[in-house]
Design a protein around this motif. Structure first.
Motif, PDB file in Angstrom:
ATOM      1  N   THR A 195      29.473 -15.781  58.690  1.00  0.00           N
ATOM      2  CA  THR A 195      29.328 -14.788  59.751  1.00  0.00           C
ATOM      3  C   THR A 195      29.637 -15.395  61.113  1.00  0.00           C
TER       4      THR A 195
ATOM      5  N   ASN B  17      37.353  -6.136  57.711  1.00  0.00           N
ATOM      6  CA  ASN B  17      37.362  -5.083  56.690  1.00  0.00           C
ATOM      7  C   ASN B  17      36.543  -5.485  55.470  1.00  0.00           C
ATOM      8  N   GLU B  18      36.675  -6.748  55.063  1.00  0.00           N
ATOM      9  CA  GLU B  18      35.878  -7.254  53.940  1.00  0.00           C
ATOM     10  C   GLU B  18      34.390  -7.198  54.281  1.00  0.00           C
ATOM     11  N   TRP B  19      34.045  -7.604  55.503  1.00  0.00           N
ATOM     12  CA  TRP B  19      32.656  -7.596  55.945  1.00  0.00           C
ATOM     13  C   TRP B  19      32.081  -6.178  55.899  1.00  0.00           C
TER      14      TRP B  19
ATOM     15  N   ALA C 294      33.108  -3.622  54.126  1.00  0.00           N
ATOM     16  CA  ALA C 294      32.986  -3.195  52.726  1.00  0.00           C
ATOM     17  C   ALA C 294      31.774  -3.840  52.063  1.00  0.00           C
ATOM     18  N   MET C 295      31.597  -5.135  52.260  1.00  0.00           N
ATOM     19  CA  MET C 295      30.463  -5.829  51.640  1.00  0.00           C
ATOM     20  C   MET C 295      29.136  -5.327  52.199  1.00  0.00           C
ATOM     21  N   THR C 296      29.106  -5.050  53.499  1.00  0.00           N
ATOM     22  CA  THR C 296      27.889  -4.532  54.117  1.00  0.00           C
ATOM     23  C   THR C 296      27.510  -3.184  53.516  1.00  0.00           C
TER      24      THR C 296
ATOM     25  N   GLU D 145      28.371  -2.086  50.549  1.00  0.00           N
ATOM     26  CA  GLU D 145      27.966  -2.318  49.160  1.00  0.00           C
ATOM     27  C   GLU D 145      26.538  -2.844  49.088  1.00  0.00           C
ATOM     28  N   LEU D 146      26.224  -3.831  49.933  1.00  0.00           N
ATOM     29  CA  LEU D 146      24.876  -4.388  49.936  1.00  0.00           C
ATOM     30  C   LEU D 146      23.854  -3.350  50.393  1.00  0.00           C
ATOM     31  N   ASP D 147      24.213  -2.568  51.390  1.00  0.00           N
ATOM     32  CA  ASP D 147      23.322  -1.522  51.869  1.00  0.00           C
ATOM     33  C   ASP D 147      23.013  -0.540  50.739  1.00  0.00           C
TER      34      ASP D 147
END
Length: 115
Positions: free
Chosen positions: A16, A93-95, A97-99, A101-103
Protein backbone atom coordinates in the motif's frame (compact mmCIF):
# COMPACT_ATOMS: atom_id res chain seq x y z
CA UNK A 1 1.03 -5.79 19.26
CA UNK A 2 2.25 -9.36 18.89
CA UNK A 3 5.23 -10.01 16.63
CA UNK A 4 3.02 -12.10 14.33
CA UNK A 5 0.53 -9.26 13.96
CA UNK A 6 3.38 -6.79 13.39
CA UNK A 7 4.74 -9.05 10.65
CA UNK A 8 1.36 -9.26 8.91
CA UNK A 9 0.81 -5.50 9.27
CA UNK A 10 4.23 -4.76 7.77
CA UNK A 11 3.50 -7.09 4.87
CA UNK A 12 0.12 -5.46 4.27
CA UNK A 13 1.54 -1.92 4.43
CA UNK A 14 4.45 -2.63 2.09
CA UNK A 15 2.31 -2.79 -1.05
CA UNK A 16 0.00 0.00 0.00
CA UNK A 17 2.93 2.37 0.58
CA UNK A 18 4.11 1.88 -3.00
CA UNK A 19 0.64 2.71 -4.26
CA UNK A 20 0.38 5.72 -1.92
CA UNK A 21 3.78 7.11 -2.96
CA UNK A 22 3.07 6.72 -6.68
CA UNK A 23 -0.29 8.45 -6.20
CA UNK A 24 1.46 11.58 -4.92
CA UNK A 25 4.12 11.95 -7.60
CA UNK A 26 2.01 13.51 -10.35
CA UNK A 27 3.83 16.71 -9.45
CA UNK A 28 7.50 16.69 -8.42
CA UNK A 29 8.04 16.10 -4.71
CA UNK A 30 11.13 15.92 -2.57
CA UNK A 31 11.31 13.42 0.27
CA UNK A 32 10.13 15.59 3.13
CA UNK A 33 7.28 17.15 1.13
CA UNK A 34 6.16 13.64 0.20
CA UNK A 35 6.22 12.54 3.85
CA UNK A 36 4.08 15.57 4.74
CA UNK A 37 1.55 14.91 1.95
CA UNK A 38 1.19 11.29 2.98
CA UNK A 39 0.84 12.19 6.66
CA UNK A 40 -1.95 14.66 5.81
CA UNK A 41 -3.79 11.69 4.30
CA UNK A 42 -3.17 9.66 7.47
CA UNK A 43 -0.37 7.53 6.03
CA UNK A 44 2.71 7.51 8.25
CA UNK A 45 5.96 6.64 6.52
CA UNK A 46 9.43 6.92 8.01
CA UNK A 47 12.14 8.53 5.92
CA UNK A 48 14.17 5.35 6.44
CA UNK A 49 11.39 3.54 4.55
CA UNK A 50 10.63 6.24 1.98
CA UNK A 51 14.08 6.81 0.49
CA UNK A 52 14.86 3.15 -0.24
CA UNK A 53 11.37 2.86 -1.75
CA UNK A 54 11.98 5.89 -3.98
CA UNK A 55 15.35 4.47 -5.08
CA UNK A 56 13.71 1.13 -5.91
CA UNK A 57 10.92 2.83 -7.87
CA UNK A 58 13.53 4.83 -9.78
CA UNK A 59 15.52 1.70 -10.56
CA UNK A 60 12.29 0.10 -11.82
CA UNK A 61 11.79 3.18 -14.04
CA UNK A 62 8.46 4.05 -12.39
CA UNK A 63 9.87 7.32 -11.06
CA UNK A 64 12.45 9.80 -12.30
CA UNK A 65 14.44 12.25 -10.22
CA UNK A 66 16.26 15.52 -10.67
CA UNK A 67 18.21 17.86 -8.42
CA UNK A 68 17.09 21.43 -7.77
CA UNK A 69 20.10 23.49 -6.76
CA UNK A 70 18.43 26.92 -7.00
CA UNK A 71 17.70 27.01 -3.26
CA UNK A 72 20.34 27.28 -0.54
CA UNK A 73 19.89 23.56 0.14
CA UNK A 74 19.84 21.26 -2.93
CA UNK A 75 16.83 18.96 -3.09
CA UNK A 76 16.21 15.84 -5.09
CA UNK A 77 12.74 15.86 -6.62
CA UNK A 78 10.88 12.74 -7.72
CA UNK A 79 8.07 12.50 -10.26
CA UNK A 80 6.18 9.55 -11.70
CA UNK A 81 7.27 8.51 -15.20
CA UNK A 82 4.97 7.67 -18.12
CA UNK A 83 5.64 3.99 -17.44
CA UNK A 84 4.98 4.63 -13.76
CA UNK A 85 1.60 6.16 -14.61
CA UNK A 86 0.64 3.03 -16.57
CA UNK A 87 1.69 0.74 -13.72
CA UNK A 88 0.03 2.98 -11.11
CA UNK A 89 -3.29 2.94 -12.98
CA UNK A 90 -3.20 -0.85 -13.22
CA UNK A 91 -2.25 -1.20 -9.55
CA UNK A 92 -5.00 1.21 -8.55
CA UNK A 93 -7.55 -0.84 -10.50
CA UNK A 94 -6.29 -4.01 -8.82
CA UNK A 95 -6.53 -2.30 -5.42
CA UNK A 96 -10.12 -1.20 -6.04
CA UNK A 97 -11.11 -4.70 -7.19
CA UNK A 98 -9.43 -6.37 -4.21
CA UNK A 99 -10.99 -3.88 -1.80
CA UNK A 100 -14.45 -4.63 -3.18
CA UNK A 101 -13.81 -8.37 -2.96
CA UNK A 102 -12.55 -8.16 0.62
CA UNK A 103 -15.40 -5.86 1.59
CA UNK A 104 -17.83 -8.44 0.22
CA UNK A 105 -16.11 -11.17 2.24
CA UNK A 106 -16.12 -9.06 5.40
CA UNK A 107 -19.80 -8.24 4.99
CA UNK A 108 -20.43 -11.96 4.48
CA UNK A 109 -18.67 -12.61 7.80
CA UNK A 110 -20.93 -10.09 9.53
CA UNK A 111 -24.04 -11.69 8.00
CA UNK A 112 -22.87 -15.16 9.05
CA UNK A 113 -22.32 -13.97 12.63
CA UNK A 114 -25.91 -12.73 12.89
CA UNK A 115 -27.39 -15.99 11.57
Amino acid sequence: MSSLLESFTTELRRGTLTLAVLSQLGTPQYGYSLVQRLELAGIVIEQSTLYPLLRRLEKQELVTSSWDTTESRPRKYYVISEYGIEIFEQLKNEWVAMTLELDSLFKGDAENETN
